[in-house]
Design an enzyme around this catalytic site. Structure first.
Site, mmCIF file in Angstrom:
data_model
loop_
_atom_site.group_PDB
_atom_site.id
_atom_site.type_symbol
_atom_site.label_atom_id
_atom_site.label_comp_id
_atom_site.label_asym_id
_atom_site.label_seq_id
_atom_site.Cartn_x
_atom_site.Cartn_y
_atom_site.Cartn_z
ATOM 1 N N GLY A 15 26.763 -72.967 76.591
ATOM 2 C CA GLY A 15 26.421 -73.855 75.462
ATOM 3 C C GLY A 15 27.644 -74.473 74.802
ATOM 4 N N GLU A 162 23.105 -75.764 84.556
ATOM 5 C CA GLU A 162 24.537 -76.012 84.459
ATOM 6 C C GLU A 162 25.229 -75.540 85.729
ATOM 7 O OE1 GLU A 162 26.104 -77.699 81.780
ATOM 8 O OE2 GLU A 162 27.176 -77.760 83.677
ATOM 9 N N ALA A 165 31.787 -74.080 86.600
ATOM 10 C CA ALA A 165 32.352 -72.770 86.897
ATOM 11 C C ALA A 165 33.336 -72.431 85.788
ATOM 12 C CB ALA A 165 33.060 -72.787 88.251
ATOM 13 N N LYS A 221 19.147 -74.353 91.188
ATOM 14 C CA LYS A 221 20.235 -73.616 90.542
ATOM 15 C C LYS A 221 20.417 -72.245 91.202
ATOM 16 C CE LYS A 221 23.012 -71.926 87.415
ATOM 17 N NZ LYS A 221 24.222 -72.390 86.795
ATOM 18 N N LEU A 222 19.313 -71.544 91.383
ATOM 19 C CA LEU A 222 19.410 -70.228 92.026
ATOM 20 C C LEU A 222 19.945 -70.371 93.446
ATOM 21 C CD1 LEU A 222 16.068 -68.396 91.045
ATOM 22 C CD2 LEU A 222 18.261 -68.399 89.874
ATOM 23 N N ALA A 224 21.853 -72.774 94.751
ATOM 24 C CA ALA A 224 23.279 -73.150 94.806
ATOM 25 C C ALA A 224 24.128 -71.887 94.643
ATOM 26 C CB ALA A 224 23.604 -74.155 93.705
ATOM 27 N N CYS A 277 26.702 -65.105 86.878
ATOM 28 C CA CYS A 277 25.636 -65.825 87.585
ATOM 29 C C CYS A 277 25.262 -65.285 88.959
ATOM 30 C CB CYS A 277 26.025 -67.286 87.747
ATOM 31 S SG CYS A 277 25.824 -68.213 86.231
ATOM 32 N N PHE A 339 36.842 -61.674 85.620
ATOM 33 C CA PHE A 339 36.208 -61.784 86.945
ATOM 34 C C PHE A 339 36.852 -62.863 87.812
ATOM 35 C CE2 PHE A 339 33.379 -65.519 87.371
ATOM 36 C CZ PHE A 339 33.370 -66.005 86.083
HETATM 37 C C1 UDX Z 1 29.413 -69.878 89.433
HETATM 38 C C2 UDX Z 1 29.135 -71.216 90.133
HETATM 39 O O1 UDX Z 1 30.299 -71.624 90.868
HETATM 40 C C3 UDX Z 1 28.753 -72.265 89.122
HETATM 41 O O2 UDX Z 1 28.433 -73.490 89.758
HETATM 42 C C4 UDX Z 1 27.549 -71.759 88.347
HETATM 43 O O3 UDX Z 1 27.177 -72.689 87.352
HETATM 44 C C5 UDX Z 1 27.850 -70.416 87.712
HETATM 45 O O4 UDX Z 1 28.286 -69.480 88.689
HETATM 46 P P1 UDX Z 1 31.451 -68.862 88.053
HETATM 47 O O5 UDX Z 1 30.657 -67.611 88.022
HETATM 48 O O6 UDX Z 1 32.037 -69.353 86.783
HETATM 49 O O7 UDX Z 1 30.544 -70.053 88.595
HETATM 50 O O8 UDX Z 1 32.672 -68.678 89.072
HETATM 51 P P2 UDX Z 1 32.974 -69.001 90.599
HETATM 52 O O9 UDX Z 1 34.186 -69.839 90.660
HETATM 53 O O10 UDX Z 1 31.790 -69.497 91.321
HETATM 54 O O11 UDX Z 1 33.384 -67.559 91.158
HETATM 55 C C6 UDX Z 1 32.476 -66.477 91.209
HETATM 56 C C7 UDX Z 1 33.143 -65.260 91.758
HETATM 57 O O12 UDX Z 1 33.397 -65.397 93.165
HETATM 58 C C8 UDX Z 1 34.488 -64.934 91.137
HETATM 59 O O13 UDX Z 1 34.599 -63.556 90.899
HETATM 60 C C9 UDX Z 1 35.482 -65.412 92.158
HETATM 61 O O14 UDX Z 1 36.703 -64.747 92.066
HETATM 62 C C10 UDX Z 1 34.744 -65.077 93.445
HETATM 63 N N1 UDX Z 1 35.192 -65.903 94.586
HETATM 64 C C11 UDX Z 1 35.013 -67.255 94.585
HETATM 65 C C12 UDX Z 1 35.786 -65.288 95.680
HETATM 66 O O15 UDX Z 1 35.957 -64.073 95.695
HETATM 67 N N2 UDX Z 1 36.179 -66.057 96.748
HETATM 68 C C13 UDX Z 1 36.008 -67.408 96.773
HETATM 69 O O16 UDX Z 1 36.389 -68.031 97.774
HETATM 70 C C14 UDX Z 1 35.417 -68.021 95.653
HETATM 71 P P1 ADP Z 2 26.118 -67.906 78.783
HETATM 72 O O1 ADP Z 2 27.213 -67.531 79.741
HETATM 73 O O2 ADP Z 2 24.798 -68.126 79.478
HETATM 74 O O3 ADP Z 2 26.483 -69.043 77.880
HETATM 75 P P2 ADP Z 2 26.524 -66.051 76.569
HETATM 76 O O4 ADP Z 2 26.094 -64.634 76.438
HETATM 77 O O5 ADP Z 2 27.983 -66.375 76.571
HETATM 78 O O6 ADP Z 2 25.815 -66.610 77.882
HETATM 79 O O7 ADP Z 2 25.877 -66.899 75.397
HETATM 80 C C1 ADP Z 2 24.574 -66.815 74.947
HETATM 81 C C2 ADP Z 2 24.560 -66.881 73.399
HETATM 82 O O8 ADP Z 2 23.202 -67.025 72.962
HETATM 83 C C3 ADP Z 2 25.092 -65.626 72.699
HETATM 84 O O9 ADP Z 2 26.187 -65.987 71.865
HETATM 85 C C4 ADP Z 2 23.882 -65.112 71.864
HETATM 86 O O10 ADP Z 2 24.267 -64.615 70.593
HETATM 87 C C5 ADP Z 2 23.054 -66.382 71.705
HETATM 88 N N1 ADP Z 2 21.628 -66.131 71.438
HETATM 89 C C6 ADP Z 2 20.766 -65.340 72.121
HETATM 90 N N2 ADP Z 2 19.512 -65.401 71.595
HETATM 91 C C7 ADP Z 2 19.575 -66.286 70.549
HETATM 92 C C8 ADP Z 2 18.607 -66.806 69.600
HETATM 93 N N3 ADP Z 2 17.310 -66.438 69.626
HETATM 94 N N4 ADP Z 2 19.037 -67.682 68.667
HETATM 95 C C9 ADP Z 2 20.351 -68.072 68.640
HETATM 96 N N5 ADP Z 2 21.283 -67.634 69.491
HETATM 97 C C10 ADP Z 2 20.922 -66.746 70.440
#
Ligand code: UDX
Ligand code: ADP
Length: 463
Positions: A15, A162, A165, A221-222, A224, A277, A339
């Protein structure tokens, strides 16, 4: 319909950055990001941009430009919902830790609470946008709550997953490969889709904005994330085969990546993927498949997770075995806890699981991470619930200086690929360690030949 007022519920990793960029690119739209968490909102409003709750390269500049111009952070959830024509739901959807689907299904508690809150306060028609990753057909549940508990207000539900990354969020938002918008294929639904297309088209080229039906968008999304995670598990599976056959996983990755049908990205062998994710989304896919009786489909995807768990476990076992099968009382330094690099997010980080296994053997873990707090490391370990919190405190230390973390250690394990690790004075680190001194490079980022010349015994994943 022209949107002038947007509310986003949830000021987290998704967000916060997403709304900051939408606000920056649309100065005529008022964007209010709300969250129940007062400390998080206070941090978003902090004068010192170093104090933003989320670390993302380039995010501070975007926030500096838009904040208090047309971008606002607030805890007044009701007020912001009421005023908005479009409400993004960007709250967390963790894997369920209880009841039916425990450990697999997504916990939709927070989503449902949001839907009920919207239904309670809304007095004007609204477009609701699912931003959080959700299981397929969640939109149906949201719609049903809104239509049945509301007061005659009309809603359109859109799915706009979304794909950013972490660590490259701002870059990904500024130039997305694609923006995906799913909605009902009715006259009203298509109007709502267009309203959201207009928000993005101020900076995203039309050909990169895809519109689909709701279920395709949710499932894309799932899918991808499952495909990306599968690539990592595939190369990680090969990393062990490389180790026993004398092949080098980097050379294999490079060779196959040159095939344009395979492509070079996401082929870096590692100690295992983490993040909020991948695991959650695959578990979701598995759960959905099972619930439709598609057991073979479920098993196919579940193997990606099994491989990932195995890789973390294998790395920890390698450390134990190399250190003569006894690490009780030994100090092992961790470089990195996040991570991946360039984020302070630690959700599902491999480091947590590796630490847990080493602490089981009573090793002391001294962690240095440039962006993760000591408190976060402790709570990550406590969340696993393996042992009493006092025990975790006794065995896990967060050290603010990398040289200090490595001092008197028997071994160093690299868990995150932070660039700064490559620039350290490795001779100095070696001089202050117990001998023989070991490095376990779980990310394959260090110059292992140089380390060996200094005197280190080096293990690199996939070599
Ligand atoms: C992922 C998706 O890429 C993004 O599109 C989606 O919206 C959310 O999930 P993110 O979790 O932020 O994004 O990170 P990403 O760069 O995808 O890496 C995920 C994990 O895989 C990390 O721990 C990374 O270190 C690992 N990774 C990635 C590897 O170990 N090897 C690789 O070649 C690529
Ligand atoms: P993401 O990676 O999906 O953005 P986060 O845990 O970083 O996940 O963010 C989710 C946010 O949503 C948290 O800051 C949490 O406090 C907020 N949240 C959850 N439920 C509610 C709600 N009912 N109203 C307002 N904020 C909320």
């Amino acid at each position: 319909m022209k949107i002038t007022n947007i509310c986003c519920i949830g000021a987290g990793y998704v967000g916060g950055p997403t709304m900051a960029v939408i606000a920056q690119k649309n100065p005529n739209i008022k964007v209010t990001v709300v969250d129940l968490n007062e400390a998080r909102i206070a941090a978003w409003n902090h004068d010192d941009l170093e104090q933003l709750p989320i670390y993302e390269p380039g995010l501070d500049a975007v926030v500096a430009e838009a904040r208090n111009r047309n971008l606002f952070f607030s805890t007044d959830v009701d007020g912001a919902i009421e005023a908005a024509e479009m409400v993004f739901i960007s709250v967390n959807t963790p894997t369920k830790t209880y009841g039916k689907g425990k450990g697999m299904a997504a916990d939709l508690k927070y989503i449902e609470l949001c839907a009920r809150q919207i239904a309670r306060v809304a007095t004007t028609d609204k477009i609701i946008v699912e931003k959080s990753t959700l299981p397929v057909r969640t939109a149906q549940a949201i719609k049903s709550i809104l239509d049945n508990t509301g007061n005659g207000v009309k809603y359109q539900i859109l799915s706009n997953p979304e794909f950013l990354a972490e660590g490259t969020a701002v870059q990904d938002l500024m130039a997305p490969d694609r923006v995906l918008i799913g909605g009902e294929q009715t006259e009203e639904g298509l109007k709502a889709i267009q309203a959201l297309v207009d928000v993005y088209s101020t900076w995203v080229p039309d050909e990169n904005i895809l519109t689909t039906n709701l279920w395709s968008s949710e499932l894309s999304k799932l899918t991808a994330n499952a495909f990306l995670a599968q690539r990592v598990s595939s190369i990680n599976a090969l990393s062990e085969l490389c180790e026993v056959t004398g092949a080098d996983v980097n050379e294999v990755a490079n060779a196959i990546g040159k095939d344009s049908r395979i492509g070079p990205k996401f082929l870096k062998a590692s100690v295992g993927f983490g993040g909020s994710c991948f695991q959650k989304d695959i578990l979701n896919l598995v759960y959905i498949s099972k619930s439709y009786g598609l057991n073979e489909v479920a098993d196919y995807w579940e193997q990606v997770i099994i491989m990932n768990d195995y890789q973390k476990h294998r790395f920890a076992s390698k450390i134990i075995q190399t250190l003569y099968n006894t690490i009780s009382g030994k100090k092992i330094a961790f470089l990195g806890w996040a991570f991946k690099k360039d984020t302070n997010d630690t959700r599902e980080s491999a480091a947590i699981y590796v630490a847990d296994q080493l602490i089981d053997e009573q090793a002391t873990i001294a962690v240095y991470d440039p962006k993760v707090t000591a408190q976060q490391m402790e709570s990550d370990l406590n969340y696993l619930g393996t042992r009493a919190e006092e025990e975790n405190e006794r065995f896990l230390m967060s050290i603010k200086d990398p040289y200090e973390a490595c001092k008197d250690a028997h071994a160093i394990a690299v868990l995150t690929e932070w660039d700064e690790f490559k620039t350290y004075d490795w001779q100095k680190i070696y001089d202050n360690m117990l001998k023989p001194a070991f490095v376990f490079d779980g990310r394959g980022i260090l110059d292992h030949q140089k380390l060996e010349t200094i005197g280190f015994q080096v293990y690199v994943i996939g070599k």
